[in-house]
Enzyme design. Sequence first.
Site, short mmCIF file in Angstrom:
data_model
loop_
_atom_site.label_atom_id
_atom_site.label_comp_id
_atom_site.label_asym_id
_atom_site.label_seq_id
_atom_site.Cartn_x
_atom_site.Cartn_y
_atom_site.Cartn_z
N LYS A 1 0.83 -1.19 -0.14
CA LYS A 1 0.05 -0.01 -0.04
C LYS A 1 0.79 0.93 0.07
CE LYS A 1 -3.81 -2.57 2.13
NZ LYS A 1 -4.29 -3.06 3.44
N GLN B 1 -4.67 -1.61 9.67
CA GLN B 1 -4.57 -2.94 8.79
C GLN B 1 -5.19 -4.02 10.02
OE1 GLN B 1 -3.20 -3.47 5.81
NE2 GLN B 1 -3.86 -5.35 6.08
N ASP C 1 -10.70 2.71 4.02
CA ASP C 1 -11.13 1.46 3.90
C ASP C 1 -12.75 1.42 3.47
OD1 ASP C 1 -9.40 -0.56 3.66
OD2 ASP C 1 -9.25 -1.02 5.83
#
Length: 292
Positions: free
Chosen positions: A53, A97, A120
């Site tokens: 990422k 995460q 997200d």
Amino acid sequence: MATLLDGRRLAAEIERRLGAVISDGLEVAGRAPGLAVLRIGDDPASGVYVANKEKACDRVGIRSHGGHLAADTPAGEVLALIRRLNADPTVDGILLQLPLPQGLAEEPLLAAIDPDKDADGLHTLNLGRLLKGERGPRSCTPAGVMALLRCADVPISGAQAVVVGRSILVGKPMALMLQAADATVTVAHSRTHHLWEVTRQADLLVVAAGRPQLIGAVHVKPGAVVVDVGIHRVDGRLCGDVNYETVEPLASAITPVPGGVGPMTVAMLLVNTVVAWCHRHGLDHPLADLLP
Ligand code: NAD
């Protein structure tokens, strides 16, 4: 032979578009978009995902505000960091995460993220916005699937779609996005009887069951479009929830694993961050086609 739904190629094209949006807006915004990726503990797979990422951020010109905390960091400290990032005007997106180390509860931490910085698209408010068809960051994996389907001109309106899996991360938002695009959607899950009878109805089959090679030729109607969200390492090789060798000859289009949905998930994280940056600075953006 099935058309390959190539996530790597489309993700690279999206990255080019994002790079252009950023360079066009930089002068007005006065700063690059910022994404904070929080990693807690030392889960090795998470380490690889976070590094991917951050590399993707570098490629398009998003500044990453990395944060790697020890596995035994108290929840209060993580919360305080999330609140600092919420208040930081140079941060447009925050990503926690998962999975978190044992002992840290996901829900209160995810809920603490400013919904407008929810890169997200998993905050309760944003899932509600998706349900109601309101603007907001979208869950990355299903949004990536929608982009892949649209790019390949897969007919969605009126199609019979079957989603295998009902998780909050993939299956549920996937079903909502397909429904919003006027598909007739059935959701199958671990308690579904005679899965193959359900999946064989699908013109468009999206599989997110987390079971290696669950779906074989018997589950697929000839000519169906098959999207494989699953990713597993079996005997040292990557595979999905679909048995590619037996399903590919039947399908009209199919995603590979790796190189299908995975790269699209990362691309959509960048899209959510850049769109949040544009909103914050009153910039128009030509990315609406990527927001299902
Ligand atoms: P999950 O375990 O939270 O949910 C799995 C879902 O599948 C559940 O709703 C369950 O009811 C259903 N299911 C399980 N076994 C089944 C069976 N035999 N028949 C029918 N349904 C069944 O998993 P998830 O987070 O939704 O992820 C699913 C898969 O997608 C995993 O392999 C995960 O690693 C992968 N994934 C990939 C990406 C990506 O970017 N490529 C992103 C997210 C998840």
